[in-house]
Design an enzyme around this catalytic site. Structure first.
Site, short mmCIF file in Angstrom:
data_model
loop_
_atom_site.label_atom_id
_atom_site.label_comp_id
_atom_site.label_asym_id
_atom_site.label_seq_id
_atom_site.Cartn_x
_atom_site.Cartn_y
_atom_site.Cartn_z
N HIS A 194 1.07 -1.37 0.53
CA HIS A 194 0.41 0.05 0.27
C HIS A 194 0.55 1.50 0.10
CE1 HIS A 194 -2.93 -2.90 1.34
NE2 HIS A 194 -4.17 -1.89 0.18
N GLU A 436 -10.37 -11.27 -3.98
CA GLU A 436 -9.04 -11.06 -4.30
C GLU A 436 -8.43 -12.47 -3.47
OE1 GLU A 436 -8.28 -7.39 -2.15
OE2 GLU A 436 -10.55 -7.37 -0.81
N ASP A 460 -3.92 -8.74 -4.49
CA ASP A 460 -4.54 -9.92 -3.60
C ASP A 460 -4.27 -11.21 -3.43
OD1 ASP A 460 -3.78 -8.55 -0.37
OD2 ASP A 460 -5.68 -7.47 -0.56
N CYS A 507 -9.63 -3.73 -10.19
CA CYS A 507 -9.23 -1.98 -9.14
C CYS A 507 -7.94 -2.73 -8.63
CB CYS A 507 -10.32 -1.86 -8.30
SG CYS A 507 -10.45 -2.80 -7.36
C1 PEP Z 1 -6.78 -5.55 -4.49
O1 PEP Z 1 -6.31 -5.86 -3.15
O2 PEP Z 1 -6.45 -5.32 -5.24
C2 PEP Z 1 -7.01 -4.42 -3.88
C3 PEP Z 1 -7.34 -3.49 -4.39
O3 PEP Z 1 -7.06 -4.11 -3.02
P1 PEP Z 1 -5.78 -3.46 -1.78
O4 PEP Z 1 -4.80 -2.63 -2.87
O5 PEP Z 1 -6.15 -2.36 -1.17
O6 PEP Z 1 -5.33 -4.63 -0.95
MG MG Z 2 -7.34 -6.14 -1.74
#
Ligand code: PEP
Ligand code: MG
Length: 573
Positions: A194, A436, A460, A507
């Site tokens: 993140h 995910e 994920d 996403c």
């Molecule tokens: C993902 O896991 O691809 C996602 C969009 O959520 P995050 O990156 O916030 O875990």
């Molecule tokens: Mg995620």
């Protein structure tokens, strides 16, 4: 002497600036008990460090700079703190009485003083705790054999490159307020952590996983970050600096040319409409979303509203944030994900426990279901905001039908309580789920029955399918979006969605990576959500693509299971 370090590219672009070493690693000093016969020598070590820092501060005060009065003010303040018995006298007692090593004694004492500063009401005085930390850092540098650099070697036109052992997403989000930060580099971290995601959303170049950068670079060193190649050049000579200045302006020119695509209809060359939406962390990301004319918010990571604070945001504060986004998007879809806390996104207090495997622990929907009151607060705020725009609720990390049932039940409860309070909301707010976890991608039947849309979180999905911690640079080379298993899970999810007339978007970071746009289009993807800064580059790919041709090619490609052939086929698309 110039030198180059190699790491993982996480955020493109070129940054040139002065190093600013941040404290975390330095403050994680060794802690040990010294032998009684070494106590006096340890106190002398501390006293010598204090004397050396005094000398450094005196030199700093005497050096002419363009900001003489500001420098004098902070030097005087730091000198005063250095002389304060609360710091050094108390640290000496800790060495003598508890036989702590000098570094440990200093850090303990610093923590005490910082705690006292935190209790002060006056915000200006409260912020002076940062000066206490800086003074202790100077002392630690001397003690650890790294004397602080005192010459003001900074060039006026250069920004700041933050150099850290590690940065949490909560640290990185602070850079949204500090436009001086031109880029950052860290010892550890993965490309879809993140921290990296926030860097991309800020549009600042970053390289992580450099391993020893925190100990190799000195404060104020000039650093070039080459974000695309994942390298940094420390102390470059004028020729290299000029070359990178030129490349930086060329990149900026390319980006500004892309702006021409802003208002183009997002459709493939053969007319297939493709929705390009934005991922945001906070309402303050909205100007960027507007700048690129995104067709909606495909992912609002609400956990960022909950970070860096002692108290969680209450219903009204959350409502304001969600309403701001809903109104700003004027009828375009706004997909708000319920709290996805846990793993690398930690709450300051009251969050999930320390766990052995936090990514497999009580995170995301599991955490929300374990904290029903907190979940109700968020759901009520979301529903209240649904009056002001086209809100959709997205549940993170679902793996089983019972989690969705429990979440839907919680939403029904929130609606009932709003009705009882005579508060209006949109009763038909769509509810979707993040795909995910491999288990979810392999058992879509139970989800398409219960949910109105799906969103694939490739970050994920890759982490869990390939058993690779997305934050660990040691296994980053194994993080492979083109692994045949990943491609099959994504493809299958898009196909099942289409068969069941359930919209599917991506996403995760794959959606914003223009190298994968044609592949995802060929899989039948019609909705992409990414950082606003990536939308125009992806749009350029969409405009050039022939949807029908890509579908035929990807139908063949997806059957390949030899990684090299697959990779070549993706490159040829
Ligand atoms: C993902 O896991 O691809 C996602 C969009 O959520 P995050 O990156 O916030 O875990
Ligand atoms: Mg995620």
């Amino acid at each position: 002497m110039p030198f180059t370090l190699h790491g993982l590219p996480v955020s493109q672009g070129i940054a040139i600036g002065h190093a600013h070493l941040v404290s975390h690693a330095l403050l994680e000093v060794n802690q040990y008990v010294i032998a009684p016969r070494h106590v006096e020598a340890e106190i002398t070590r501390l006293d010598e460090a204090v004397a050396q820092v005094h000398a450094e501060l005196r030199t700093l005060r005497a050096t002419p700079t363009s900001a003489q009065s500001e420098v004098a003010a902070f030097v005087d303040l730091h000198t005063m703190l250095l002389d304060d018995p609360m710091l050094t006298v108390a640290a000496r007692s800790l060495i003598r009485e508890r036989r702590c090593n000098a570094e440990w004694a200093l850090v303990q004492q610093m923590e005490q003083i910082v705690e006292q500063f935190e209790a002060i009401d006056d915000p200006y005085l409260r912020e002076r705790k940062a000066d206490v930390v800086q003074v202790v850092e100077r002392l630690l540098k001397v003690l650890l054999g790294h004397p602080g650099s005192v010459s003001p070697r900074r060039k006026e036109d250069l920004g700041t490159i933050v150099v850290a052992h590690d940065l949490s997403p909560a640290d990185t989000i602070h850079f949204k307020d500090n436009r001086q930060v031109a880029g950052f580099v860290t010892d550890v971290g993965g490309a879809t952590s993140h921290t990296a995601i926030v860097a991309r959303s800020l549009g600042i170049p970053a390289v992580v996983g450099l391993r020893h950068v925190r100990h190799t670079v000195r404060d104020d060193d000039i650093i070039i970050i080459d974000g695309a190649r994942g390298i940094i050049i420390v102390d470059p000579d004028e020729r290299v600096l000029d070359e990178y200045r030129l490349r930086k302006s060329e990149l900026e020119l390319e980006r500004s040319k892309l702006k021409r695509l802003r208002s183009n209809r997002s459709a493939t060359f053969d007319g297939e409409l493709i929705s390009l939406q934005a991922n945001i962390e906070l309402p303050r990301d909205l100007p960027q979303v507007r700048d690129v004319e995104a067709e909606g918010i495909g992912l609002f990571r609400t956990e960022f509203l909950f970070m860096n604070r002692d108290e969680l945001p209450d219903e009204d504060e959350q409502f304001e944030a969600y309403r701001t986004v809903a109104k700003a998007m004027t009828g375009k879809p706004v997909t708000i994900r319920t709290l996805d806390i846990g793993a690398d996104k930690a709450l300051k207090s009251g969050g999930p426990r320390m766990e052995t495997n936090p990514a497999l622990g009580l995170r995301a929907i599991r955490y929300c279901l374990a904290e029903p009151q907190m979940f109700q607060t968020q759901l009520r705020a979301l529903l209240r905001a649904s009056q002001y725009g086209k809100i959709r609720i997205l549940l993170p990390m679902i793996s089983h039908a019972h989690e969705v049932d429990a979440a839907l039940h919680a939403i029904a409860l929130a609606k009932a309580s709003l009705r009882a309070d005579k508060v209006k909301f949109d009763d038909s707010v769509p509810v979707g789920g993040m795909i995910e976890i491999p288990a979810a991608a392999l058992s879509l039947g139970m989800f398409v029955k219960r949910l109105q849309f799906l969103s694939i979180g490739t970050n994920d999905l890759i982490q869990y399918t390939l058993a690779i911690d997305r934050t660990d640079e040691a296994v980053a080379h194994l993080y492979d979006p083109l692994h045949p298993a990943i491609l099959r899970l994504i493809h299958q999810t898009i196909q099942v969605g289409a068969r069941n007339e359930i919209p599917v978007s991506v996403c995760g970071e794959m959606a914003g990576d223009a190298r994968f746009t044609r592949l995802l289009l060929g899989m039948g993807l019609h909705q992409f959500s990414m950082h606003p800064s990536q939308i125009l580059e992806v749009k350029q790919e969409v405009l050039r693509a022939d949807y029908a041709d890509l579908s035929a090619k990807v139908a063949r490609l997806i059957k390949l299971d030899e990684p090299e052939r697959l990779r070549e086929a993706v490159e040829r698309l």
